[in-house]
Scaffold this motif. Structure first.
Motif, PDB file in Angstrom:
ATOM      1  N   VAL A  48      11.244   0.849   0.092  1.00  0.00           N
ATOM      2  CA  VAL A  48      12.205   0.209   1.004  1.00  0.00           C
ATOM      3  C   VAL A  48      12.886   1.264   1.871  1.00  0.00           C
ATOM      4  CG1 VAL A  48      14.334  -1.138   1.146  1.00  0.00           C
ATOM      5  CG2 VAL A  48      12.574  -1.751  -0.526  1.00  0.00           C
ATOM      6  N   ARG A  49      13.281   2.389   1.262  1.00  0.00           N
ATOM      7  CA  ARG A  49      13.942   3.445   2.038  1.00  0.00           C
ATOM      8  C   ARG A  49      13.005   4.006   3.109  1.00  0.00           C
ATOM      9  NH1 ARG A  49      15.880   4.893  -3.190  1.00  0.00           N
ATOM     10  NH2 ARG A  49      14.315   6.546  -3.395  1.00  0.00           N
ATOM     11  N   LEU A  60       1.307  -1.018   2.122  1.00  0.00           N
ATOM     12  CA  LEU A  60       0.435  -1.342   0.987  1.00  0.00           C
ATOM     13  C   LEU A  60       1.242  -1.080  -0.271  1.00  0.00           C
ATOM     14  CD1 LEU A  60      -3.107   0.084   1.829  1.00  0.00           C
ATOM     15  CD2 LEU A  60      -2.554  -2.265   1.217  1.00  0.00           C
ATOM     16  N   MET A  61       1.505  -2.115  -1.066  1.00  0.00           N
ATOM     17  CA  MET A  61       2.511  -2.026  -2.115  1.00  0.00           C
ATOM     18  C   MET A  61       1.933  -2.394  -3.477  1.00  0.00           C
ATOM     19  SD  MET A  61       6.013  -1.828  -2.657  1.00  0.00           S
ATOM     20  CE  MET A  61       6.771  -2.393  -1.125  1.00  0.00           C
ATOM     21  N   ASP A  62       2.010  -1.453  -4.429  1.00  0.00           N
ATOM     22  CA  ASP A  62       1.725  -1.782  -5.821  1.00  0.00           C
ATOM     23  C   ASP A  62       2.901  -2.593  -6.370  1.00  0.00           C
ATOM     24  OD1 ASP A  62       0.542  -1.892  -8.290  1.00  0.00           O
ATOM     25  OD2 ASP A  62       1.171   0.117  -8.892  1.00  0.00           O
ATOM     26  N   ILE A  63       2.627  -3.488  -7.308  1.00  0.00           N
ATOM     27  CA  ILE A  63       3.711  -4.312  -7.838  1.00  0.00           C
ATOM     28  C   ILE A  63       4.478  -3.606  -8.943  1.00  0.00           C
ATOM     29  CG2 ILE A  63       4.223  -6.387  -9.180  1.00  0.00           C
ATOM     30  CD1 ILE A  63       2.188  -7.885  -7.600  1.00  0.00           C
ATOM     31  N   ASP A  86       9.829  -7.698  -5.285  1.00  0.00           N
ATOM     32  CA  ASP A  86      11.183  -7.689  -4.710  1.00  0.00           C
ATOM     33  C   ASP A  86      11.207  -6.891  -3.406  1.00  0.00           C
ATOM     34  OD1 ASP A  86      12.212  -9.111  -6.922  1.00  0.00           O
ATOM     35  OD2 ASP A  86      12.405  -7.234  -8.054  1.00  0.00           O
ATOM     36  N   ALA A  87      10.558  -5.724  -3.433  1.00  0.00           N
ATOM     37  CA  ALA A  87      10.528  -4.882  -2.236  1.00  0.00           C
ATOM     38  C   ALA A  87       9.771  -5.557  -1.102  1.00  0.00           C
ATOM     39  CB  ALA A  87       9.883  -3.532  -2.571  1.00  0.00           C
ATOM     40  N   CYS A  88       8.695  -6.248  -1.437  1.00  0.00           N
ATOM     41  CA  CYS A  88       7.916  -6.974  -0.420  1.00  0.00           C
ATOM     42  C   CYS A  88       8.785  -7.996   0.300  1.00  0.00           C
ATOM     43  CB  CYS A  88       6.723  -7.657  -1.093  1.00  0.00           C
ATOM     44  SG  CYS A  88       5.838  -8.833  -0.040  1.00  0.00           S
ATOM     45  N   ILE A  97       8.109  -6.274   8.605  1.00  0.00           N
ATOM     46  CA  ILE A  97       6.904  -5.468   8.438  1.00  0.00           C
ATOM     47  C   ILE A  97       6.018  -6.165   7.408  1.00  0.00           C
ATOM     48  CG2 ILE A  97       5.977  -3.242   7.686  1.00  0.00           C
ATOM     49  CD1 ILE A  97       8.647  -1.982   8.550  1.00  0.00           C
ATOM     50  N   PRO A  98       4.752  -6.424   7.713  1.00  0.00           N
ATOM     51  CA  PRO A  98       3.881  -7.100   6.748  1.00  0.00           C
ATOM     52  C   PRO A  98       3.595  -6.211   5.545  1.00  0.00           C
ATOM     53  CG  PRO A  98       2.616  -6.391   8.656  1.00  0.00           C
ATOM     54  CD  PRO A  98       4.055  -6.145   8.985  1.00  0.00           C
ATOM     55  N   VAL A  99       3.430  -6.848   4.383  1.00  0.00           N
ATOM     56  CA  VAL A  99       3.167  -6.138   3.137  1.00  0.00           C
ATOM     57  C   VAL A  99       1.934  -6.730   2.472  1.00  0.00           C
ATOM     58  CG1 VAL A  99       4.048  -5.541   0.843  1.00  0.00           C
ATOM     59  CG2 VAL A  99       5.618  -5.614   2.803  1.00  0.00           C
ATOM     60  N   VAL A 100       1.016  -5.863   2.064  1.00  0.00           N
ATOM     61  CA  VAL A 100      -0.137  -6.252   1.258  1.00  0.00           C
ATOM     62  C   VAL A 100       0.135  -5.789  -0.167  1.00  0.00           C
ATOM     63  CG1 VAL A 100      -2.597  -5.894   0.827  1.00  0.00           C
ATOM     64  CG2 VAL A 100      -1.765  -6.177   3.172  1.00  0.00           C
ATOM     65  N   LEU A 101       0.170  -6.730  -1.113  1.00  0.00           N
ATOM     66  CA  LEU A 101       0.452  -6.395  -2.505  1.00  0.00           C
ATOM     67  C   LEU A 101      -0.833  -6.057  -3.254  1.00  0.00           C
ATOM     68  CD1 LEU A 101       3.130  -9.085  -3.491  1.00  0.00           C
ATOM     69  CD2 LEU A 101       3.502  -6.645  -3.055  1.00  0.00           C
TER      70      LEU A 101
END
Length: 352
Positions: A48-49, A60-63, A86-88, A97-101
């Motif tokens: 997030v920061r 691209l976000m790991d859960i 939560d961050a997504c 900003i789009p997020v791919v989990l």
């Protein structure tokens, strides 16, 4: 200063992954596809920061990642305990900003929470390179399509088109007042009415206050009154009245133009032919819902049509325009008329 050889900027991607080996593999894949990895976050809070400061095109976000604790977590409002879902939600809601989990967990608990965060994609590890590549491509394409500034630019375009049509309408009005030939004056008046309908349609499409919530009612009422005043050279005719009953029927922007053309042609016909020799009368404009449909109707209590509508339509450009506008609305033109009892032009079309 940029020169002619400057290459277009590559899409910038932030990677949130605490497993260094996996992060390295994904980074190599992403950069091989022509993207820039602008940062790698080891926790959801750090993601997030970095998203806030770097403003990447996609994350691209790991859960499941380690949580943060201590002063750094406290300074972020207690966000250290968040996970990738939560961050997504936070990044997409606040930063757009789009997020791919990415996750090794396909359980219903994770999927249910992910649905509330609305990620651009949800990929189960281990992912194939083609899956990551496809998810990134689709997410970036959706970001371009859903550009927050796109609506403003579209409204600005409609505003400019409206101004052009308004200028043309004013020129036609000036020419109409200068010519002496009655047929030429009528032709200029007809053209002016059509241009005014286009101008008012684009004016409505450029006004964010006249969106789907307000419906087509304000547009129909404004156009009807403008047409009535514009086609009476010395201001509103004391022998004629206009009555408008336009309800807020939902109508997508693409159908405002044929709706305006239908209204302009029907009203022009009434103003020109229904009340001859100063005969008083009333022109009524109605827009109303009728079940799943909408009904637009223009009627008068004047002289009536000088013949059968099917015969007149062969030689009347105005009636041809009415038929065409009705078809573009997804409906069909209905005409009723009787000598001395007026005329009624109606189109019923599917509402949205």
């Amino acid at each position: 200063m940029q020169n002619g050889n400057t290459q277009p900027m590559r899409p910038r991607i932030l990677l949130a992954e605490d497993e260094s080996v996996i992060a390295m593999q994904i980074e190599e894949l992403i950069e091989a596809e022509g993207y820039d990895v602008v940062g790698i976050a080891g926790t959801a809070a750090e993601a997030v920061r970095l998203a806030t400061s770097l403003r990447p095109d996609l994350v691209l976000m790991d859960i499941v990642m380690p949580t943060e604790s201590g002063p750094q977590s406290d300074s972020m409002g207690g966000m250290g305990g968040m996970d990738g879902i939560d961050a997504c939600a936070l990044i997409q809601r606040d930063l757009h900003i789009p997020v791919v989990l990415l996750s090794a967990h396909g359980e219903e608990t994770f999927l249910r929470r992910a649905r509330t965060a609305l990620p651009s994609a949800y990929l189960l590890k281990p992912c194939q390179n083609t899956q990551i590549r496809a998810a990134v491509e689709v997410a970036l394409a959706m970001r371009a399509h859903n550009d927050p500034a796109a609506g403003f630019r579209l409204r600005e375009a409609h505003h400019r088109i409206k101004n052009s049509f308004s200028l043309l309408h004013g020129m036609l009005r000036m020419q109409q007042l200068q010519v002496l030939d009655p047929d030429a004056r009528r032709s200029l008046a007809d053209a002016g009415a059509r241009v005014l309908a286009l101008a008012k349609a684009h004016e409505s499409m450029s006004d964010p206050a006249q969106g789907a919530g307000s419906g087509a009612g304000p547009f129909v009422e404004k156009l009807a009154r403008c047409l009535f005043e514009a086609n009476t050279p010395h201001g509103p005719n004391g022998q004629m009245r206009l009555e408008v009953a336009a309800e807020p029927v939902a109508l997508d922007a693409g159908r405002l133009v044929p709706c305006g053309i239908f209204l302009a042609e029907a009203m022009t016909n009434a103003l020109k032919y229904a009340f001859t020799a100063g005969r008083p009368g009333v022109i009524r404009v109605v827009l109303r819902p009728d079940g799943p449909d909408a009904v637009l109707e223009v009627s008068d209590d004047g002289a009536g049509l000088p013949g059968a509508p099917e015969d007149l339509g062969r030689h009347s450009f105005g009636l041809q325009c009415l038929h065409a506008a009705a078809q573009q609305l997804g409906g069909a033109l209905q005409i009723t008329s009787a000598p001395g009892q007026g005329s009624r032009f109606t189109v019923r079309f599917p509402a949205i």
